[in-house]
Design a protein around this motif. Structure first.
Motif, PDB file in Angstrom:
ATOM      1  N   VAL A 105       0.840  -1.208   0.000  1.00 47.06           N
ATOM      2  CA  VAL A 105       0.000   0.000   0.000  1.00 47.06           C
ATOM      3  C   VAL A 105       0.873   1.255   0.000  1.00 47.06           C
ATOM      4  CG1 VAL A 105      -1.614   1.362   1.385  1.00 47.06           C
ATOM      5  CG2 VAL A 105      -2.028  -1.077   1.038  1.00 47.06           C
ATOM      6  N   LEU A 106       1.880   1.275   0.864  1.00 47.70           N
ATOM      7  CA  LEU A 106       2.764   2.446   0.937  1.00 47.70           C
ATOM      8  C   LEU A 106       3.584   2.607  -0.341  1.00 47.70           C
ATOM      9  CD1 LEU A 106       4.039   2.122   4.628  1.00 47.70           C
ATOM     10  CD2 LEU A 106       2.291   3.678   3.736  1.00 47.70           C
ATOM     11  N   ALA A 107       4.093   1.484  -0.869  1.00 50.57           N
ATOM     12  CA  ALA A 107       4.932   1.551  -2.061  1.00 50.57           C
ATOM     13  C   ALA A 107       4.130   1.986  -3.283  1.00 50.57           C
ATOM     14  CB  ALA A 107       5.588   0.194  -2.312  1.00 50.57           C
ATOM     15  N   ILE A 108       2.941   1.403  -3.463  1.00 52.06           N
ATOM     16  CA  ILE A 108       2.119   1.756  -4.626  1.00 52.06           C
ATOM     17  C   ILE A 108       1.606   3.186  -4.493  1.00 52.06           C
ATOM     18  CG2 ILE A 108       0.010   1.184  -5.894  1.00 52.06           C
ATOM     19  CD1 ILE A 108       0.480  -1.730  -5.134  1.00 52.06           C
ATOM     20  N   SER A 109       1.331   3.615  -3.263  1.00 48.90           N
ATOM     21  CA  SER A 109       0.893   5.002  -3.058  1.00 48.90           C
ATOM     22  C   SER A 109       1.946   5.994  -3.535  1.00 48.90           C
ATOM     23  CB  SER A 109       0.585   5.247  -1.580  1.00 48.90           C
ATOM     24  OG  SER A 109      -0.479   4.415  -1.140  1.00 48.90           O
ATOM     25  N   SER A 110       3.218   5.610  -3.420  1.00 54.08           N
ATOM     26  CA  SER A 110       4.283   6.492  -3.885  1.00 54.08           C
ATOM     27  C   SER A 110       4.349   6.570  -5.403  1.00 54.08           C
ATOM     28  CB  SER A 110       5.635   6.021  -3.334  1.00 54.08           C
ATOM     29  OG  SER A 110       6.043   4.805  -3.958  1.00 54.08           O
ATOM     30  N   LEU A 111       3.658   5.645  -6.093  1.00 49.86           N
ATOM     31  CA  LEU A 111       3.658   5.630  -7.559  1.00 49.86           C
ATOM     32  C   LEU A 111       2.360   6.132  -8.159  1.00 49.86           C
ATOM     33  CD1 LEU A 111       5.280   2.118  -8.233  1.00 49.86           C
ATOM     34  CD2 LEU A 111       6.359   4.341  -8.610  1.00 49.86           C
ATOM     35  N   ALA A 118      -0.142   1.892 -11.710  1.00 49.33           N
ATOM     36  CA  ALA A 118      -0.253   1.825 -10.249  1.00 49.33           C
ATOM     37  C   ALA A 118      -1.641   2.240  -9.781  1.00 49.33           C
ATOM     38  CB  ALA A 118       0.815   2.711  -9.605  1.00 49.33           C
ATOM     39  N   ARG A 119      -2.216   3.253 -10.420  1.00 52.66           N
ATOM     40  CA  ARG A 119      -3.570   3.696 -10.040  1.00 52.66           C
ATOM     41  C   ARG A 119      -4.601   2.605 -10.324  1.00 52.66           C
ATOM     42  NH1 ARG A 119      -1.514   8.640 -12.123  1.00 52.66           N
ATOM     43  NH2 ARG A 119      -2.384   8.245 -14.192  1.00 52.66           N
ATOM     44  N   ARG A 120      -4.497   1.965 -11.494  1.00 53.34           N
ATOM     45  CA  ARG A 120      -5.436   0.878 -11.820  1.00 53.34           C
ATOM     46  C   ARG A 120      -5.273  -0.287 -10.865  1.00 53.34           C
ATOM     47  NH1 ARG A 120      -3.811   2.259 -17.133  1.00 53.34           N
ATOM     48  NH2 ARG A 120      -2.361   0.494 -17.146  1.00 53.34           N
ATOM     49  N   PHE A 121      -4.022  -0.673 -10.584  1.00 51.29           N
ATOM     50  CA  PHE A 121      -3.778  -1.796  -9.690  1.00 51.29           C
ATOM     51  C   PHE A 121      -4.308  -1.498  -8.294  1.00 51.29           C
ATOM     52  CE2 PHE A 121      -1.246  -4.191  -6.648  1.00 51.29           C
ATOM     53  CZ  PHE A 121      -1.267  -5.459  -7.189  1.00 51.29           C
TER      54      PHE A 121
END
Length: 430
Positions: free
Chosen positions: A242-248, A255-258
């Protein structure tokens, strides 16, 4: 190819040698030996104590293999970096400082001669990281080495499950998956599976790997993680992603779709399979057992209540097997306090804060996201797992994060042997 090399050397063309002040940084490609060194470091951190295996392996033999792997790793790293070229690294510097309280406390031999042996092991581990730091340039090269090594470990776990299901899922571990070929505990297997799942997902989002290759890693790893019933690894995986994808999210449409699909699937699964998920989480344990963290809290209270001298409070009692009163401590911060004292806790906290601070200052990228995932995973796992104060997979994860946060090396002039030679046509040689 020859024409391309010729064009690069024309006046006014790209300065691949890095001789001009405005030259772009030239990446130093690590030799294949570096990947072998990284794998040997991971092998050293597998440990020698765990479940019963199909073929009984003497602990002395396993320790000889793991320690031999570390000595070999240091020797190979030194062989490929004979000029001792290293890059500044706050993480490795702080890790080197951690040797100070470790040696001071272990020299008292309060926990036996094994403490000095562990200090030597930590020293070799840190020395190897210094030698490898030459190739830390913020790329995902070491991420791929990390994934390959731990996926190979998971393959051995899966093979043990196929060969002997009863040994791989014993009753004394509550039917949780263990290593039947190499003595690995459920938390270890869960950790390796969670880390490579998270890293592979991030590489996939960054289009640094294809879907088929990612599926080969992710799908079996999820199955093995589920069979270990490891709550800490699962929580660390979810929060870290969650934290890593939020940074992308702001810079990557993928990343937004995932992220959107993951939230939707999580909500549906929570509604449809809530009872099954609760049963998996509880693992048949009572509420009382859950409240004291399966007995960990009793060990923690006893450790904190034990009388200590001023020297033991500041420097600890020396590197041990991460146990107190014959029971595992299972908390990195308390284990560091017990072994390396308040000075050790200060240094370890500085390592986490330094890595986290640098990660926040870096621009959005896949390497930064991978580093954020690793840092957050280790921070979460530190509450119920020990390892931040000694050579362990957690320190190797953090070292990987440090390599991802390193800036590319400045441009340097190519040596005479590295300058590409102009290919002269045969007719021109006459």
């Amino acid at each position: 190819m020859g024409g391309d090399l010729i064009r690069r050397r024309l006046p006014g063309g790209p300065d691949t040698a890095g001789t001009r002040p405005d030259a772009e940084p030239r990446r130093v490609v690590p030799p294949k030996t570096v990947g072998i060194v990284w794998a040997l470091l991971a092998l050293n951190t597998l440990g020698s104590a765990g479940a019963k295996t199909v073929v009984p392996l003497p602990r002395s033999l396993i320790q000889m293999a793991t320690m031999g792997a570390l000595v070999t790793a240091f020797t190979l790293a030194l062989a490929v970096n004979l000029h001792l070229r290293i890059r500044p690294s706050a993480f490795v510097f702080l890790l080197t400082l951690l040797l100070v309280p470790s040696v001071i406390s272990s020299a008292n031999l309060e926990v036996g001669y094994g403490a000095l042996f562990r200090c030597a092991r930590l020293g070799l581990f840190v020395g190897t990281l210094w030698l490898l730091s030459r190739w830390w340039d913020g790329s995902t090269t070491f991420v791929r080495h990390h994934i390959r090594m731990y996926f190979a470990v998971l393959v051995s776990v899966a093979a043990g499950l196929v060969v002997s299901p009863g040994t791989a899922m014993p009753e004394y571990y509550g039917g949780r998956l263990v290593g039947a070929l190499w003595p690995l505990t459920p938390p270890q297997i869960g950790q390796y599976a969670a880390v490579i799942i998270g890293l592979t997902v991030l590489l996939l989002l960054g289009r640094m790997t294809d879907k088929a290759s990612a599926a080969v890693i992710i799908v079996p790893s999820i199955v093995l993680l589920a069979l270990t019933h490891t709550r800490t690894a699962t929580l660390g995986l979810l929060v870290g992603l969650v934290l890593a994808i939020s940074s992308l999210v702001l810079s990557s449409a993928a990343a937004r779709r995932f992220f959107a699909w993951t939230v939707l699937i999580a909500v549906v699964a929570a509604v449809a399979f809530s009872s099954a998920m609760q049963a998996w989480y509880l693992r048949g344990q009572s509420q009382e057992n859950m409240s004291n963290l399966t007995g960990r809290a009793k060990v923690w209270d006893a450790l904190l209540a034990a009388p200590r001298t001023t020297g033991e409070k500041v420097f600890g009692v020396g590197l041990s097997d991460k146990s107190f009163g014959g029971l595992p401590i299972d908390n990195s911060w308390l284990a560091v306090y017990h072994e390396q004292g308040l000075l050790g806790i200060t240094i370890v906290a500085a390592m986490i804060i330094a890595l986290g601070g640098v990660a926040l200052l870096r621009p959005p990228s896949v390497p930064r996201a991978c580093a954020i995932f690793l840092i957050s995973y280790c921070a979460i796992s530190s509450y119920t797992e020990a390892g931040l104060g000694d050579a362990s997979p957690y320190l190797l994860h953090l070292a990987l994060a440090a390599s991802l946060l390193a800036t590319p090396a400045p441009a340097t002039a190519l040596t005479k042997a590295e300058v590409p030679r102009r290919r002269i046509p045969r007719w021109a040689r006459r």
